[in-house]
Design a protein around this motif. Structure first.
Motif, PDB file in Angstrom:
ATOM      1  N   ALA A  41       0.634  -1.489  -0.426  1.00 35.20           N
ATOM      2  CA  ALA A  41      -0.230   0.102   0.232  1.00 35.20           C
ATOM      3  C   ALA A  41       0.530   1.190  -0.086  1.00 35.20           C
ATOM      4  O   ALA A  41       0.317   2.687  -0.573  1.00 35.20           O
ATOM      5  N   TYR A  42       2.465   1.179   0.561  1.00 33.20           N
ATOM      6  CA  TYR A  42       3.063   2.570   0.734  1.00 33.20           C
ATOM      7  C   TYR A  42       3.178   2.601  -0.808  1.00 33.20           C
ATOM      8  O   TYR A  42       4.399   2.914  -1.198  1.00 33.20           O
ATOM      9  N   ARG A  43       2.284   3.486  -1.601  1.00 31.01           N
ATOM     10  CA  ARG A  43       2.546   3.332  -3.129  1.00 31.01           C
ATOM     11  C   ARG A  43       3.112   5.438  -3.164  1.00 31.01           C
ATOM     12  O   ARG A  43       2.065   6.257  -2.365  1.00 31.01           O
ATOM     13  N   LEU A  44       3.988   5.429  -4.016  1.00 28.65           N
ATOM     14  CA  LEU A  44       3.670   6.705  -4.140  1.00 28.65           C
ATOM     15  C   LEU A  44       2.808   7.833  -4.822  1.00 28.65           C
ATOM     16  O   LEU A  44       2.924   9.427  -5.125  1.00 28.65           O
ATOM     17  N   ASP A  45       2.297   6.856  -5.877  1.00 31.55           N
ATOM     18  CA  ASP A  45       1.120   7.707  -6.025  1.00 31.55           C
ATOM     19  C   ASP A  45      -0.058   7.185  -5.341  1.00 31.55           C
ATOM     20  O   ASP A  45      -1.534   7.833  -6.415  1.00 31.55           O
ATOM     21  N   ARG A  46       0.007   6.614  -4.467  1.00 32.28           N
ATOM     22  CA  ARG A  46      -1.517   6.383  -3.740  1.00 32.28           C
ATOM     23  C   ARG A  46      -2.718   7.409  -3.743  1.00 32.28           C
ATOM     24  O   ARG A  46      -3.793   7.661  -3.488  1.00 32.28           O
ATOM     25  N   PHE A  47      -1.520   9.013  -3.878  1.00 32.33           N
ATOM     26  CA  PHE A  47      -2.743  10.072  -3.848  1.00 32.33           C
ATOM     27  C   PHE A  47      -3.475  10.655  -5.250  1.00 32.33           C
ATOM     28  O   PHE A  47      -4.842  11.249  -5.031  1.00 32.33           O
ATOM     29  N   ARG A  48      -3.274  10.678  -6.209  1.00 39.00           N
ATOM     30  CA  ARG A  48      -3.703  10.111  -7.373  1.00 39.00           C
ATOM     31  C   ARG A  48      -5.100   9.187  -7.966  1.00 39.00           C
ATOM     32  O   ARG A  48      -5.811   9.380  -8.445  1.00 39.00           O
ATOM     33  N   THR A  49      -4.534   7.915  -7.203  1.00 36.91           N
ATOM     34  CA  THR A  49      -5.327   7.287  -7.402  1.00 36.91           C
ATOM     35  C   THR A  49      -6.620   6.732  -6.173  1.00 36.91           C
ATOM     36  O   THR A  49      -7.311   5.826  -6.255  1.00 36.91           O
ATOM     37  N   GLY A  50      -6.843   7.945  -5.415  1.00 33.33           N
ATOM     38  CA  GLY A  50      -6.952   7.607  -4.488  1.00 33.33           C
ATOM     39  C   GLY A  50      -7.106   6.754  -2.908  1.00 33.33           C
ATOM     40  O   GLY A  50      -8.066   6.133  -2.609  1.00 33.33           O
ATOM     41  N   ARG A  51      -6.329   6.045  -3.031  1.00 32.57           N
ATOM     42  CA  ARG A  51      -6.331   4.830  -2.582  1.00 32.57           C
ATOM     43  C   ARG A  51      -4.456   5.427  -0.878  1.00 32.57           C
ATOM     44  O   ARG A  51      -4.107   4.985  -0.351  1.00 32.57           O
ATOM     45  N   MET A  52      -5.442   6.564   0.392  1.00 33.75           N
ATOM     46  CA  MET A  52      -4.942   6.851   0.680  1.00 33.75           C
ATOM     47  C   MET A  52      -4.818   5.905   1.694  1.00 33.75           C
ATOM     48  O   MET A  52      -5.926   5.554   2.918  1.00 33.75           O
ATOM     49  N   ILE A  53      -3.839   6.120   3.194  1.00 32.74           N
ATOM     50  CA  ILE A  53      -4.254   5.865   4.145  1.00 32.74           C
ATOM     51  C   ILE A  53      -3.553   6.307   5.270  1.00 32.74           C
ATOM     52  O   ILE A  53      -2.585   6.691   6.173  1.00 32.74           O
ATOM     53  N   ASP A  54      -5.134   6.984   5.999  1.00 28.96           N
ATOM     54  CA  ASP A  54      -5.125   7.889   6.834  1.00 28.96           C
ATOM     55  C   ASP A  54      -5.433   7.704   7.993  1.00 28.96           C
ATOM     56  O   ASP A  54      -6.808   7.712   8.152  1.00 28.96           O
ATOM     57  N   GLU A  55      -4.968   7.507   9.204  1.00 29.84           N
ATOM     58  CA  GLU A  55      -5.384   6.123  10.421  1.00 29.84           C
ATOM     59  C   GLU A  55      -5.776   7.275  11.086  1.00 29.84           C
ATOM     60  O   GLU A  55      -7.158   7.302  11.846  1.00 29.84           O
ATOM     61  N   LYS A  56      -5.720   8.889  10.840  1.00 28.97           N
ATOM     62  CA  LYS A  56      -5.988   9.430  12.092  1.00 28.97           C
ATOM     63  C   LYS A  56      -7.469  10.209  11.696  1.00 28.97           C
ATOM     64  O   LYS A  56      -8.256  10.915  11.744  1.00 28.97           O
ATOM     65  N   GLY A  57      -7.726   9.932  10.016  1.00 29.89           N
ATOM     66  CA  GLY A  57      -9.109  11.171   9.068  1.00 29.89           C
ATOM     67  C   GLY A  57      -8.128  12.111   8.912  1.00 29.89           C
ATOM     68  O   GLY A  57      -9.343  13.102   9.041  1.00 29.89           O
ATOM     69  N   MET A  58      -7.437  13.010   9.137  1.00 31.16           N
ATOM     70  CA  MET A  58      -7.321  14.271   9.208  1.00 31.16           C
ATOM     71  C   MET A  58      -6.955  15.068   7.212  1.00 31.16           C
ATOM     72  O   MET A  58      -7.546  16.121   8.129  1.00 31.16           O
ATOM     73  N   GLY A  59      -6.881  14.417   6.643  1.00 28.49           N
ATOM     74  CA  GLY A  59      -6.584  14.410   5.340  1.00 28.49           C
ATOM     75  C   GLY A  59      -5.324  15.033   4.797  1.00 28.49           C
ATOM     76  O   GLY A  59      -4.730  14.522   5.840  1.00 28.49           O
ATOM     77  N   ALA A  60      -5.514  16.042   3.966  1.00 28.31           N
ATOM     78  CA  ALA A  60      -4.119  15.965   3.200  1.00 28.31           C
ATOM     79  C   ALA A  60      -3.003  17.304   4.632  1.00 28.31           C
ATOM     80  O   ALA A  60      -2.845  18.526   3.396  1.00 28.31           O
ATOM     81  N   GLN A  61      -3.399  17.352   5.438  1.00 32.44           N
ATOM     82  CA  GLN A  61      -2.064  18.668   6.392  1.00 32.44           C
ATOM     83  C   GLN A  61      -1.803  17.672   7.460  1.00 32.44           C
ATOM     84  O   GLN A  61      -1.985  17.088   8.469  1.00 32.44           O
ATOM     85  N   PRO A  62      -0.212  17.862   6.430  1.00 34.10           N
ATOM     86  CA  PRO A  62       0.782  17.099   7.515  1.00 34.10           C
ATOM     87  C   PRO A  62       1.231  17.382   8.773  1.00 34.10           C
ATOM     88  O   PRO A  62       0.861  16.165   9.477  1.00 34.10           O
ATOM     89  N   ASN A  63       0.368  18.955   9.018  1.00 37.38           N
ATOM     90  CA  ASN A  63       0.618  19.667  10.499  1.00 37.38           C
ATOM     91  C   ASN A  63      -0.084  18.597  11.733  1.00 37.38           C
ATOM     92  O   ASN A  63      -0.227  18.452  12.828  1.00 37.38           O
ATOM     93  N   LEU A  64      -1.169  18.077  11.251  1.00 38.78           N
ATOM     94  CA  LEU A  64      -1.932  17.040  12.012  1.00 38.78           C
ATOM     95  C   LEU A  64      -2.301  15.429  12.436  1.00 38.78           C
ATOM     96  O   LEU A  64      -3.338  15.099  12.677  1.00 38.78           O
ATOM     97  N   HIS A  65      -1.355  15.036  11.576  1.00 39.80           N
ATOM     98  CA  HIS A  65      -1.060  13.752  11.179  1.00 39.80           C
ATOM     99  C   HIS A  65      -0.330  13.455  12.590  1.00 39.80           C
ATOM    100  O   HIS A  65       0.368  13.680  13.413  1.00 39.80           O
TER     101      HIS A  65
END
Ligand SMILES: Cc1cc2nc3c(=O)[nH]c(=O)nc-3n(C[C@H](O)[C@H](O)[C@H](O)COP(=O)(O)OP(=O)(O)OC[C@H]3O[C@@H](n4cnc5c(N)ncnc54)[C@H](O)[C@@H]3O)c2cc1C
Lengths: 416, 99
Positions: A392-416
């Motif tokens: 699952a640790y693919r570089l293109d996962r944001f393009r394909t919609g396969r994010m692995i977001d344990e915290k459910g924070m979205g694309a906001q790195p300082n909240l993970h």
């Protein structure tokens, strides 16, 4: 040289004259099959498993400073297999199993201590979420036990149970989690890699890539050009800088995370405790210091030091959980640069550039991942296919919609 | 860190929340031909420089204005602060519809 109790006694009786350096100090050769950039835990573990498990030959690890000077020597040493999502938990469980056999494997005392991790919960909703996570962990072969307040009290009677706002209602106990002596782990892998013929080259900074027709041919370094069949980058907080040299932009921001250690105390905290109502976690080192940390500072940084507001915030959280902490003196604090990804999960993948591989985005949790990250990157380098736990640790996962977001924070790195 | 707010003067950074790279002001055109690709890059990819960085801070505990702060990520030194509104107005995209 094999280490053993017998050896220690023998050396003690003969004036400690027989010890040899852990690894050779070598000058870079002009060419390698595989060049690994970054002599942190991940780079060294990759080299070790590539040489030992996958029959890799002619491997070099290039480190701009010294082995253990990056995040591997700065973290709070917690190892755990308590993630929830499918893309993550099998990987972290694999890593935990490798930790369990690591000292025998490396013949090196890395002080792997499965002293248990307790995540506290303070509300019914949090309890339900923990129960669900515990079930996901068990399904993936890890261990989890849900404790009620009395269960927690019997382990840690000194916690602030009756806080009016955040009473402690219980905790999720992960008994196989714990701590590891962080730099011993780096030295152990370095020694192991060296004994399998890997060249570990310190004071050698990668300053550029030579790329022709979409294929990487080698790296420019402060110690000259080094040709390579394959190149893997494992540089943690420097990921964007290094991959930028190859013209890539990454889904990563670099942030500073601070850690703290108190004066030495008698044994007080036997495992790892995390606060569920604020970001605070704490364990006690074998020297007696309380080792603790909390949130990242929250703005892009390459400074390896943080600011006072976060120090205050971490200490406030700590004292509200463990009031006795108010009587303890703080000894030191420091910072390290985190490669915070857009969903809080890492990457172990090929890049669009032929022969160039990337391992990064570990956020503040890459220490526990070290053995498995090394194994999985070595697997990818050797076979060009991802290891089964790291698909699952693919570089293109944001393009394909396969994010692995344990915290459910979205694309906001300082909240993970 | 002190952020020199253009309207309020020097304020402690802890009064603010941080969003990220000021490029987030430049939202791609959703009707553009490469909109999917452009939005992927806009939302997920970052330059993440070591050195000067223009970034968005929100004065949450203050006047609730958005600022563009220019800061050195190697030293945390703040070199300039502008109202994000002004920056957005000056960005090319907005030239036509500034009124
Ligand atoms: C304060 C703090 C607390 C943490 N706590 C935990 C924890 O409790 N549990 C956990 O699992 N994780 C934790 N982490 C995260 C963990 O430490 C990292 O994710 C992990 O160490 C990163 O992998 P590494 O060991 O390979 O990185 P590093 O040790 O940083 O290795 C990367 C190396 O690359 C080198 N490098 C960079 N650029 C170049 C270049 N151009 N050329 C050559 N070499 C280069 C660097 O010098 C560095 O040595 C923590 C981190 C910090 C800072």
């Amino acid at each position: 040289m094999r280490y053993s109790g017998f050896r220690v006694i023998k050396e003690a009786l003969t004036g400690h004259k027989g010890w040899t350096p852990h690894w050779r100090d070598v000058a870079p050769k002009s060419n390698y099959d595989v060049v690994i950039i970054g002599g942190g835990g991940h780079g060294l573990a990759t080299a070790y498993y590539l040489a030992k498990e996958f029959g890799g030959k002619r491997i070099a690890v290039l480190e701009k400073g010294w082995v253990g000077g990056g995040n591997v020597g700065r973290n709070t040493t917690i190892v755990r297999s308590n993630y929830m999502l499918d893309g993550n938990e099998p990987f972290y469980e694999f890593s935990m199993k490798l930790w369990e056999g690591l000292e025998q494997e490396l013949n090196y005392n890395a002080m792997v201590s499965q002293r248990g991790i307790l995540n506290l919960y303070h509300t019914d909703g949090q309890r339900d979420a923990f129960r669900r996570r515990g079930n996901a962990m068990i399904l993936n072969g890890s261990d989890a036990e849900l404790l009620d307040a009395d269960g927690v009290r019997s382990m840690y009677p000194f916690l602030n149970f009756d806080n009016a706002r955040f009473p402690i209602k219980g905790g999720l106990l992960h008994r196989r989690g714990g701590t590891v002596r962080h730099d011993a782990e780096a030295w152990g892998y370095a020694r192991g890699a060296d004994s399998h013929g890997v060249d570990i080259i310190q004071n050698c900074e990668v300053t550029g890539f030579r790329i022709e027709n979409g294929k990487v041919l080698g790296v420019e370094t402060t110690r000259g050009y080094i040709g390579a069949g394959k190149v893997a980058s494992s540089v943690a907080g420097s990921s964007s800088r290094v991959m930028g040299l190859a013209g890539m932009r990454l889904p990563i921001e670099s942030h500073v995370l601070q850690a703290f250690v108190s004066e030495g105390l008698k044994p007080t905290i036997r495992g790892v405790i995390t606060y569920g109502a604020g970001h605070f976690y704490c364990s006690q080192s074998d020297k007696g210091g309380l080792v603790f940390g909390g949130d990242i500072d929250g703005y892009n940084s390459y400074a390896q030091r943080g600011n006072l507001p976060v120090v205050e915030d971490v200490v406030e959280s700590g004292v509200s959980l463990i009031p006795a902490l108010g009587r303890v003196r703080l000894l030191r604090s420091w910072g390290g640069i985190m490669d915070m990804s857009m969903d809080g999960s890492p990457f172990i993948d090929k890049t669009p550039i032929d022969g160039l591989y990337f391992n990064g985005g570990w956020c503040y949790g890459g220490f526990k991942a070290t053995p498995a990250a090394g194994w999985c990157l070595a697997h990818l380098l050797a076979t060009d296919r991802p290891h089964e736990t790291a698909t699952a640790y693919r570089l293109d996962r944001f393009r394909t919609g396969r994010m692995i977001d344990e915290k459910g924070m979205g694309a906001q790195p300082n909240l993970h | 860190m002190l952020i020199n707010h253009p309207l309020l003067g020097p304020r402690d950074a802890s009064e603010f929340t941080y969003l990220g790279d000021a490029n987030l002001l430049n939202r791609p055109d959703w009707q553009g031909e490469n909109a999917v690709e452009a939005f992927h890059d806009y939302l997920y990819l970052r330059d993440n420089p070591a050195g000067l960085h223009r970034e968005l801070w929100f004065h949450e505990q203050g006047d609730r204005s958005w600022l563009v702060v220019t800061r050195n990520t190697l030293t945390h030194e703040i070199l300039g602060v502008e109202m994000a509104r002004d920056v957005a107005r000056n960005n090319k995209r907005f030239e036509g519809d500034a009124q």
